[in-house]
Design a protein around this motif. Structure first.
Motif, mmCIF file in Angstrom:
data_model
loop_
_atom_site.group_PDB
_atom_site.id
_atom_site.type_symbol
_atom_site.label_atom_id
_atom_site.label_comp_id
_atom_site.label_asym_id
_atom_site.label_seq_id
_atom_site.Cartn_x
_atom_site.Cartn_y
_atom_site.Cartn_z
ATOM 1 N N MET A 187 -35.480 -7.969 1.002
ATOM 2 C CA MET A 187 -34.020 -7.819 0.932
ATOM 3 C C MET A 187 -33.431 -9.136 0.464
ATOM 4 S SD MET A 187 -33.767 -4.773 1.756
ATOM 5 C CE MET A 187 -32.169 -4.271 1.850
ATOM 6 N N VAL A 188 -32.189 -9.339 0.779
ATOM 7 C CA VAL A 188 -31.562 -10.606 0.421
ATOM 8 C C VAL A 188 -32.186 -11.691 1.296
ATOM 9 C CG1 VAL A 188 -29.384 -11.830 0.258
ATOM 10 C CG2 VAL A 188 -29.451 -9.382 -0.098
ATOM 11 N N PRO A 189 -32.798 -12.699 0.714
ATOM 12 C CA PRO A 189 -33.635 -13.634 1.464
ATOM 13 C C PRO A 189 -32.981 -14.250 2.716
ATOM 14 C CG PRO A 189 -33.859 -14.017 -0.877
ATOM 15 C CD PRO A 189 -32.805 -12.969 -0.706
ATOM 16 N N HIS A 190 -31.769 -14.761 2.575
ATOM 17 C CA HIS A 190 -31.198 -15.483 3.715
ATOM 18 C C HIS A 190 -30.142 -14.683 4.453
ATOM 19 C CE1 HIS A 190 -33.455 -18.746 2.105
ATOM 20 N NE2 HIS A 190 -32.797 -18.698 0.968
ATOM 21 N N ALA A 191 -30.139 -13.380 4.214
ATOM 22 C CA ALA A 191 -29.057 -12.584 4.777
ATOM 23 C C ALA A 191 -29.384 -12.118 6.191
ATOM 24 C CB ALA A 191 -28.796 -11.376 3.905
ATOM 25 N N PRO A 192 -28.428 -12.224 7.104
ATOM 26 C CA PRO A 192 -28.584 -11.545 8.385
ATOM 27 C C PRO A 192 -28.354 -10.056 8.156
ATOM 28 C CG PRO A 192 -26.406 -12.511 8.229
ATOM 29 C CD PRO A 192 -27.129 -12.874 6.967
ATOM 30 N N ALA A 193 -28.511 -9.265 9.201
ATOM 31 C CA ALA A 193 -28.373 -7.824 9.033
ATOM 32 C C ALA A 193 -26.978 -7.452 8.549
ATOM 33 C CB ALA A 193 -28.671 -7.128 10.354
ATOM 34 N N SER A 194 -25.976 -8.181 9.009
ATOM 35 C CA SER A 194 -24.625 -7.851 8.579
ATOM 36 C C SER A 194 -23.694 -9.014 8.864
ATOM 37 C CB SER A 194 -24.120 -6.608 9.293
ATOM 38 O OG SER A 194 -24.000 -6.873 10.676
ATOM 39 N N LEU A 195 -22.572 -8.982 8.192
ATOM 40 C CA LEU A 195 -21.508 -9.950 8.448
ATOM 41 C C LEU A 195 -20.372 -9.146 9.078
ATOM 42 C CD1 LEU A 195 -21.368 -11.585 4.927
ATOM 43 C CD2 LEU A 195 -22.425 -12.588 6.944
ATOM 44 N N LEU A 196 -19.858 -9.606 10.172
ATOM 45 C CA LEU A 196 -18.795 -8.853 10.826
ATOM 46 C C LEU A 196 -17.652 -9.808 11.096
ATOM 47 C CD1 LEU A 196 -18.691 -5.907 11.577
ATOM 48 C CD2 LEU A 196 -19.298 -6.541 13.904
ATOM 49 N N VAL A 197 -16.490 -9.429 10.629
ATOM 50 C CA VAL A 197 -15.327 -10.281 10.880
ATOM 51 C C VAL A 197 -14.738 -9.920 12.234
ATOM 52 C CG1 VAL A 197 -12.984 -10.723 10.109
ATOM 53 C CG2 VAL A 197 -14.858 -10.754 8.479
ATOM 54 N N ARG A 198 -14.357 -10.949 12.971
ATOM 55 C CA ARG A 198 -13.986 -10.828 14.382
ATOM 56 C C ARG A 198 -12.968 -9.725 14.663
ATOM 57 N NH1 ARG A 198 -13.158 -16.590 16.225
ATOM 58 N NH2 ARG A 198 -11.680 -16.376 14.529
ATOM 59 N N ASN A 199 -11.945 -9.646 13.846
ATOM 60 C CA ASN A 199 -10.892 -8.677 14.159
ATOM 61 C C ASN A 199 -11.218 -7.264 13.659
ATOM 62 O OD1 ASN A 199 -10.581 -8.885 11.450
ATOM 63 N ND2 ASN A 199 -8.657 -10.021 11.520
ATOM 64 N N GLY A 200 -12.424 -7.073 13.142
ATOM 65 C CA GLY A 200 -12.821 -5.725 12.719
ATOM 66 C C GLY A 200 -12.256 -5.297 11.385
ATOM 67 N N ALA A 201 -11.592 -6.204 10.689
ATOM 68 C CA ALA A 201 -10.978 -5.837 9.418
ATOM 69 C C ALA A 201 -12.002 -5.723 8.299
ATOM 70 C CB ALA A 201 -9.911 -6.858 9.037
ATOM 71 N N LEU A 202 -13.193 -6.263 8.545
ATOM 72 C CA LEU A 202 -14.172 -6.295 7.455
ATOM 73 C C LEU A 202 -15.584 -6.264 8.010
ATOM 74 C CD1 LEU A 202 -14.662 -6.736 4.384
ATOM 75 C CD2 LEU A 202 -14.755 -9.169 4.875
ATOM 76 N N SER A 203 -16.411 -5.430 7.400
ATOM 77 C CA SER A 203 -17.840 -5.447 7.719
ATOM 78 C C SER A 203 -18.601 -5.446 6.405
ATOM 79 C CB SER A 203 -18.177 -4.218 8.575
ATOM 80 O OG SER A 203 -19.349 -3.607 8.116
ATOM 81 N N VAL A 204 -19.561 -6.345 6.293
ATOM 82 C CA VAL A 204 -20.396 -6.419 5.098
ATOM 83 C C VAL A 204 -21.837 -6.258 5.557
ATOM 84 C CG1 VAL A 204 -21.098 -7.813 3.120
ATOM 85 C CG2 VAL A 204 -18.775 -8.029 4.016
ATOM 86 N N ARG A 205 -22.531 -5.273 5.029
ATOM 87 C CA ARG A 205 -23.904 -5.050 5.496
ATOM 88 C C ARG A 205 -24.773 -4.520 4.356
ATOM 89 N NH1 ARG A 205 -20.643 -0.889 7.232
ATOM 90 N NH2 ARG A 205 -21.347 1.190 6.632
ATOM 91 N N LEU A 206 -26.075 -4.694 4.530
ATOM 92 C CA LEU A 206 -26.991 -4.141 3.537
ATOM 93 C C LEU A 206 -27.042 -2.630 3.707
ATOM 94 C CD1 LEU A 206 -29.909 -6.722 3.731
ATOM 95 C CD2 LEU A 206 -28.142 -6.525 1.979
#
Ligand SMILES: [Zn+2]
Lengths: 179, 120
Positions: free
Chosen positions: A1-20
């Motif tokens: 997968m993306v070499p240095h990527a965690p499973a997902s990026l989650l913004v604290r207030n829930g406005a944004l989620s970025v995931r594979l």
């Protein structure tokens, strides 16, 4: 997968989620536009007939990218069945398995367009739900699909995926800190 | 950033998705061997390079991948019209019509062209 990527990026207030995105099978289909009627039998339903349009059938999704070019996304277990169906198609065409060329990234939430706007130059607000296109994310070529009003899918070549992920991480951080 | 209308995608797309591909409507001589060196040189290298309206080729590289033609002003950088490859050079009247304030159907929606990099 993306070499240095965690499973997902989650913004604290829930406005944004970025995931594979989950693994999918991918195909590049080249076909004369006049032959899409015959190809519909192999695909399992009508192919889209306009650049940017998508159609779905039996868990398969086809996105028209150019006058004679489509990308097909399908469940991973569907590779053999789909390949066999197109192999039986009597009209000239090319179907290439590009499953492992790309990774999918899902960008979701009320701030999804804001995050993507950091590196995409066209008007994302005007992009209709259920359409997709090839474009540039910063300097990396991607496919962008608007799956819902606040959910986008990026398809990007593996060698560019780390770059795209890094920019999305930076954008997420700024949105998180409300910068 | 400029927005350029791709006649195949039928949409305004950002300039970074496109590459310029030289002057349009240059017909390759059918029998190059019959040409003088002078005439062949002109075909290969001599372009009009106008100040003002220019007919030119572009490619929607990071989009549909297609070559198409455009009418651009080389002074203001303004695109007056884009149209599919293989279509004839638009007339002054067509270009004016496409740029009239009420124009909603530019000639880019003209009948299907061959899917080839034709120059005529
Ligand atoms: Zn295009």
């Amino acid at each position: 997968m993306v070499p240095h990527a965690p499973a997902s990026l989650l913004v604290r207030n829930g406005a944004l989620s970025v995931r594979l995105a989950d693994e999918v099978a991918r195909f590049s289909l080249r076909l004369a536009p006049a032959d899409t009627g015959q190809a519909a039998a192999a695909f399992g339903g009508p192919l889209p007939a306009r650049i940017g349009a998508m159609s779905q059938s039996n868990g398969r999704t086809a996105l028209q990218l150019g006058p004679d070019e489509w990308q097909i996304l399908a469940p991973p277990g569907d590779v053999d069945a789909l390949s066999a169906a197109f192999a039986a198609l009597p009209v000239p065409h090319s179907l290439v398995d590009i499953s492992h060329r790309e990774v999918g990234i899902v960008v979701e939430g009320a701030a999804a367009t804001l995050a993507l706007r950091s590196a995409i130059a066209f008007d994302l607000e005007a992009m209709a739900v259920g359409t997709g296109c090839r474009t540039l994310f910063d300097k990396a070529q991607i496919l962008l699909i608007r799956e819902a009003a606040d959910r986008f899918r990026i398809e990007v070549w593996r060698s560019f995926a780390d770059h795209v992920w890094g920019l999305l991480r930076a954008a997420s951080r700024e949105i998180d800190l409300d910068l | 950033m400029l927005l350029i209308r791709c006649p195949y995608c039928e949409a305004e797309r950002p300039e970074v998705e496109f590459v310029y591909a030289g002057e349009a409507h240059i017909t390759r001589p059918t029998n190059p061997s019959a040409l003088s060196d002078e005439a062949w040189k002109d075909h290969l290298f001599t372009r009009t390079n106008p100040r003002g309206r220019h007919f030119e080729r572009w490619r929607h590289l990071h989009g549909c991948g297609r070559f198409f033609n455009a009418v651009r002003d080389t002074v203001s950088d303004r695109f007056a019209l884009t149209y599919k490859a293989g279509l004839p050079r638009p007339t002054d009247a067509e270009i004016e019509a496409a740029n009239a304030p009420a124009a909603q159907t530019p000639a880019t929606n003209a009948p299907a062209a061959q899917n080839q990099e034709a120059r005529s």
